[in-house]
Structures are given as C-alpha cells and as structure tokens.
Design an enzyme around this catalytic site. Sequence first.
Site, PDB file in Angstrom:
ATOM      1  N   GLU A  11      13.212  -5.140   4.228  1.00  0.00           N
ATOM      2  CA  GLU A  11      12.064  -5.998   3.977  1.00  0.00           C
ATOM      3  C   GLU A  11      12.349  -7.104   2.963  1.00  0.00           C
ATOM      4  O   GLU A  11      11.603  -8.084   2.903  1.00  0.00           O
ATOM      5  CB  GLU A  11      10.864  -5.160   3.502  1.00  0.00           C
ATOM      6  CG  GLU A  11      10.333  -4.217   4.566  1.00  0.00           C
ATOM      7  CD  GLU A  11       9.241  -3.293   4.063  1.00  0.00           C
ATOM      8  OE1 GLU A  11       8.312  -2.998   4.834  1.00  0.00           O
ATOM      9  OE2 GLU A  11       9.316  -2.849   2.898  1.00  0.00           O
ATOM     10  N   GLY A  77       1.433  -0.500  10.142  1.00  0.00           N
ATOM     11  CA  GLY A  77       0.923  -0.015  11.413  1.00  0.00           C
ATOM     12  C   GLY A  77      -0.365  -0.741  11.760  1.00  0.00           C
ATOM     13  O   GLY A  77      -1.238  -0.913  10.913  1.00  0.00           O
ATOM     14  N   MET A 172       1.998   1.637   2.982  1.00  0.00           N
ATOM     15  CA  MET A 172       2.164   2.607   1.902  1.00  0.00           C
ATOM     16  C   MET A 172       2.301   2.030   0.488  1.00  0.00           C
ATOM     17  O   MET A 172       2.496   2.801  -0.449  1.00  0.00           O
ATOM     18  CB  MET A 172       3.379   3.502   2.204  1.00  0.00           C
ATOM     19  CG  MET A 172       3.242   4.294   3.491  1.00  0.00           C
ATOM     20  SD  MET A 172       4.687   5.325   3.885  1.00  0.00           S
ATOM     21  CE  MET A 172       4.641   6.531   2.567  1.00  0.00           C
ATOM     22  N   ASP A 196       4.319  -1.005  14.380  1.00  0.00           N
ATOM     23  CA  ASP A 196       3.904   0.115  15.221  1.00  0.00           C
ATOM     24  C   ASP A 196       2.390   0.102  15.341  1.00  0.00           C
ATOM     25  O   ASP A 196       1.701  -0.697  14.720  1.00  0.00           O
ATOM     26  CB  ASP A 196       4.398   1.446  14.644  1.00  0.00           C
ATOM     27  CG  ASP A 196       3.880   1.687  13.232  1.00  0.00           C
ATOM     28  OD1 ASP A 196       2.765   2.232  13.103  1.00  0.00           O
ATOM     29  OD2 ASP A 196       4.568   1.325  12.264  1.00  0.00           O
TER      30      ASP A 196
END
Length: 225
Positions: A11, A77, A172, A196
């Site tokens: 990232e 996500g 997260m 995702d």
Amino acid sequence: MIGIIGAMPIEVDAIKAIVENKEEIHIGSIDFVKGTINKKDIVVAQCGIGKVFAAICAEAMILNFKLDYLLNVGVAGSISNNLDITSIAISQSLVQHDMDTSPLGDPIGMLSGINIVNIEADKEVVKKVEEAVKKVGINYEIGVIASGDQFVNSKEKKDWIKENFNAIACEMEGAAIAQVAYVNKVPFCVIRAMSDKADGSSHMDFAEFTKKAIKNSVEVIRALI
C-alpha cells in the site's frame, strides 16, 4: 506537508517509489520517508495492520512532522452496491464498528472520551480527493468507512455493518487514524480502493485484486499531489 499512511508494504511502496529527495527517518518502531512529489513536501509511512499500529503511526507522524493534512490509503472491502472491485471509497466520516459499550446505554460505535460515533473527515481535503479521483476517471463514492480489527468475510457481518453505520466500505485502520487526527486537530481523509466484496469470497478476492486496487490508489495520490 502531506502525511500518507498505509498498513501494508504493497500500500505504500508504490508511493515511496515516486518520492524525490528522499530522507529516511526512524522514529520508535516506524520508518518514515520524507521528501517531495511534484515539488510538494510529503512524508510516507507503513503503520502495520490493525487499529493499534495505525494509531501509533498517526500519533508519531503528527508529533514529528508539521502536517497540513493526513491521508490514509490502501484497500478495503466493498459494502456499497455502487463500489465494484478497484473502485474508490472516499471518507465522509469514519466509524469503529467493533467499538461497543452499548450494554452501558451508549450507541454502538461511540468513542468514549470524545463521545461521538462518526468522525467527520475534513471537507476541503475530501473535495481535493474527489477532484483527483474524477481526474483519474475511477468510479467512486463518498460515504462512511467502517474500521475494526477484523477481516470481514461474511455476508452477515457485512450486512450488520451496513445496517448499523450505513457504511460503504470496511477496513482495519482508517478510523483509528481518524481518531488520532481528530484529537490532534489535523485535517484528514481516508482513500480506499476496493479489493474484495467483504463477503464469503473476500479472502479469495483480496489476494487476486489487491494489486489492481492499489494501482488505483496510487494514481489518485499522484493526481491529488
């Protein structure tokens, strides 16, 4: 100076690669890369996965560098039907979906001490990010991004987060960075590319699409800076 934090090497490595006039600065457990992109001063760091690592990194960056604003970049996500894989979620606000003192009468997600659920991103920074995303031509949505120390991998959990927080994406770290920025009065925004669908297939999608999603994040950062 613009601060940029990502959780995983994938990232932040692509962003570090385009930094000029690099200076590596080690503070505590974190390696910061300071330099310029398009003649703008920036500092980049990999924080590690999860809210605690994210908060440690954000506090160290804020205390040691004079930031104009702070960005958290990476993957997430998708919870929104409008965000396909590799689309971009821009934070209107951040929530911590795993913060729960509701047995004491608090709303789910309330952050004790500052007594709010939604931490609002800086409107001017959000506007700058939106303009950059439009310039690159990537599908995007602005909304609530939910963070928790959990890789969401079930439709039931995904639906619960959407129902309770009206979130468009989950990850997260972002809300921890947002909380640190909020208490230190530093403008911030979270930019997440969808890797995702945060459902039963998310562990397979994540491995397959993370690189493609990160490419979009880096393009947005280039356009922004």
